[in-house]
Motif scaffolding. Structure first.
Motif, short mmCIF file in Angstrom:
data_model
loop_
_atom_site.label_atom_id
_atom_site.label_comp_id
_atom_site.label_asym_id
_atom_site.label_seq_id
_atom_site.Cartn_x
_atom_site.Cartn_y
_atom_site.Cartn_z
N ALA A 41 47.71 69.41 42.51
CA ALA A 41 48.77 69.71 43.49
C ALA A 41 50.05 68.97 43.11
O ALA A 41 51.16 69.54 43.18
CB ALA A 41 48.31 69.32 44.89
N CYS A 42 49.91 67.71 42.68
CA CYS A 42 51.08 66.96 42.21
C CYS A 42 51.68 67.60 40.97
O CYS A 42 52.92 67.68 40.84
CB CYS A 42 50.69 65.51 41.93
N VAL A 43 50.82 68.06 40.06
CA VAL A 43 51.31 68.69 38.83
C VAL A 43 52.07 69.97 39.16
O VAL A 43 53.16 70.23 38.63
CB VAL A 43 50.13 69.00 37.88
N ILE A 44 51.53 70.80 40.06
CA ILE A 44 52.20 72.04 40.46
C ILE A 44 53.56 71.73 41.09
O ILE A 44 54.56 72.39 40.81
CB ILE A 44 51.31 72.83 41.43
N THR B 175 57.64 79.73 46.21
CA THR B 175 57.32 79.05 44.96
C THR B 175 55.83 79.07 44.69
O THR B 175 55.38 79.31 43.57
CB THR B 175 57.82 77.59 45.01
N LEU B 176 55.03 78.82 45.73
CA LEU B 176 53.57 78.86 45.57
C LEU B 176 53.09 80.27 45.23
O LEU B 176 52.13 80.45 44.48
CB LEU B 176 52.89 78.37 46.84
N LEU C 66 42.69 73.57 49.08
CA LEU C 66 43.26 72.24 49.32
C LEU C 66 44.41 71.96 48.36
O LEU C 66 45.45 71.41 48.77
CB LEU C 66 42.17 71.18 49.17
N MET C 67 44.25 72.36 47.11
CA MET C 67 45.30 72.16 46.12
C MET C 67 46.57 72.91 46.51
O MET C 67 47.68 72.35 46.47
CB MET C 67 44.82 72.61 44.75
N ILE C 68 46.43 74.17 46.90
CA ILE C 68 47.59 74.97 47.30
C ILE C 68 48.24 74.40 48.56
O ILE C 68 49.47 74.32 48.68
CB ILE C 68 47.17 76.44 47.51
N TYR C 69 47.39 73.99 49.50
CA TYR C 69 47.89 73.40 50.76
C TYR C 69 48.71 72.14 50.49
O TYR C 69 49.82 71.98 51.01
CB TYR C 69 46.70 73.10 51.66
N LEU C 70 48.17 71.25 49.66
CA LEU C 70 48.89 70.03 49.34
C LEU C 70 50.15 70.32 48.52
O LEU C 70 51.19 69.68 48.74
CB LEU C 70 47.98 69.08 48.55
N ALA C 71 50.06 71.28 47.61
CA ALA C 71 51.23 71.62 46.80
C ALA C 71 52.37 72.11 47.67
O ALA C 71 53.55 71.83 47.38
CB ALA C 71 50.86 72.68 45.77
#
Length: 361
Positions: free
Chosen positions: A35-38, A64-65, A164-169
């Motif tokens: 998520a940080c990388v995205i 963006t997502l 979770l990754m998309i949510y955090l991103a």
């Protein structure tokens, strides 16, 4: 005295609570990290969309997502699904006897007797290698076949991590600058140093991810293409494997096309073998030699040997995430020492050391 005791007690509890929180997030390390990388990769696009839409951060982050999913996530899921289907087909060929690793080893021994002689001098048991190759082929292909549904279509945990990754991103894209300012305010390293380190973190992460993924994708695509052109079974499967191995600098894809080329030569398919060797060395290898230093080494400002060592160390310690984390740690190591040299060793001292070195020479 009482004030110092209270301060030290608070700092101790702060460290304990922080470590407990990080331990709590350990199961979600991959999702949080990517998520940080995205957020870092797509931050420029988010800023551009936010300015165009008059500062509507939520809409900009959502758009963006959407672009990220269209460019990266959905194609990756498709490739993984196809990869597992190819693996299932490989397992069926091994089980039916159409693909026999033991027979392949025997053919290599017959075609290249000098290799067997060399291994004998080195006390390497080829029969043991043959047995291991057979067991590895059966085990790996069986794993892919038995987990085709889980790996291809995704398990509950995979989709939970993806969500979770998309949510955090989303929140990192929207609130990223505020979070960075909060960290700069909280960390006791000095604002200038912290901004310099955060800048290096973002720069290296973008360069490593974009550079390594571009190189790996190009090498994997070229490898799969030449396998398809030479009518080698499972070109998509081996293309994906070469893509993953290409994350390792220098050797990478050659771990696949090299043995296949040797096998083609061993069974008498000289034309295919020579074409594969030439294409692998001159085209696939050239991509690694040209693009990786250009995209990774130049932007991370790390020498090639340090990129190789840090990438291999990252793989050993962090798995697939290591191709980013390894060079990132190396770059931060260099950045910290540069700050130390600049602030604690004045230029005058450095010039004096250089003069002394010249005198000794």
């Amino acid at each position: 005295m009482q004030a110092k005791l209270e301060q030290r007690s608070f700092l101790l509890l702060l460290i304990v609570v922080t470590l407990l929180f990080l331990y709590l997030l350990k199961p979600f390390f991959g999702a949080v990290f990517w998520a940080c990388v995205i957020a870092l990769l797509f931050h420029p696009l988010h800023i551009r969309l936010s300015k165009r839409w008059g500062g509507h951060e939520n809409m900009a982050a959502l758009a963006t997502l959407t672009v990220c999913m269209a460019l990266c996530i959905l194609p990756a899921v498709f490739v993984i699904t196809s990869f597992v289907q190819e693996g299932h087909a490989l397992y069926e060929r091994v089980q039916s006897g159409k693909l026999d690793p033991a027979a392949i080893m025997d053919k290599l021994r017959t075609s290249f007797p000098m290799v067997e002689s060399l291994f004998g001098r080195l006390n390497i048991d080829l029969d043991r290698i043959k047995s291991l190759a057979t067991d590895a082929a059966v085990t790996s292909s069986r794993f892919l076949a038995q987990n085709a549904v889980q790996l291809g279509q995704g398990t509950l945990s995979f989709f939970a991590s993806l969500a979770l990754m998309i949510y955090l991103a989303f929140f990192l894209l929207r609130d990223g600058p505020e979070l960075v300012n909060l960290l700069v305010r909280a960390l006791p390293l000095g604002d200038e140093r912290e901004y310099q380190l955060f800048g290096k973190f973002a720069e290296v992460t973008r360069a490593t991810v974009k550079g390594n993924l571009v190189v790996a994708a190009v090498q994997g695509a070229l490898g799969g293409l030449i396998f398809w052109a030479l009518d080698i079974p499972g070109p998509l499967l081996w293309g994906v494997v070469m893509t993953m191995l290409s994350l390792i600098p220098v050797v990478g894809a050659s771990l696949i096309w090299g043995p296949v080329a040797i096998y083609l030569l061993a069974i008498g398919h000289w034309t295919q073998g020579i074409i594969l060797i030439a294409f692998g060395a001159l085209v696939i290898g050239l991509v690694d030699n040209l693009l990786r230093p250009l995209l990774v080494g130049r932007d991370t400002k790390l020498p090639d040997y340090l990129v190789l060592l840090s990438t291999l160390g990252g793989f050993a310690l962090f798995g697939i995430n290591g191709f980013v984390i390894g060079p990132l740690i190396a770059a931060l190591f260099i950045a910290f020492w540069q700050i130390f040299v600049e602030e604690f060793n004045p230029t005058a001292d450095a010039q004096a050391v250089e003069q002394q070195a010249e005198e000794l020479e």
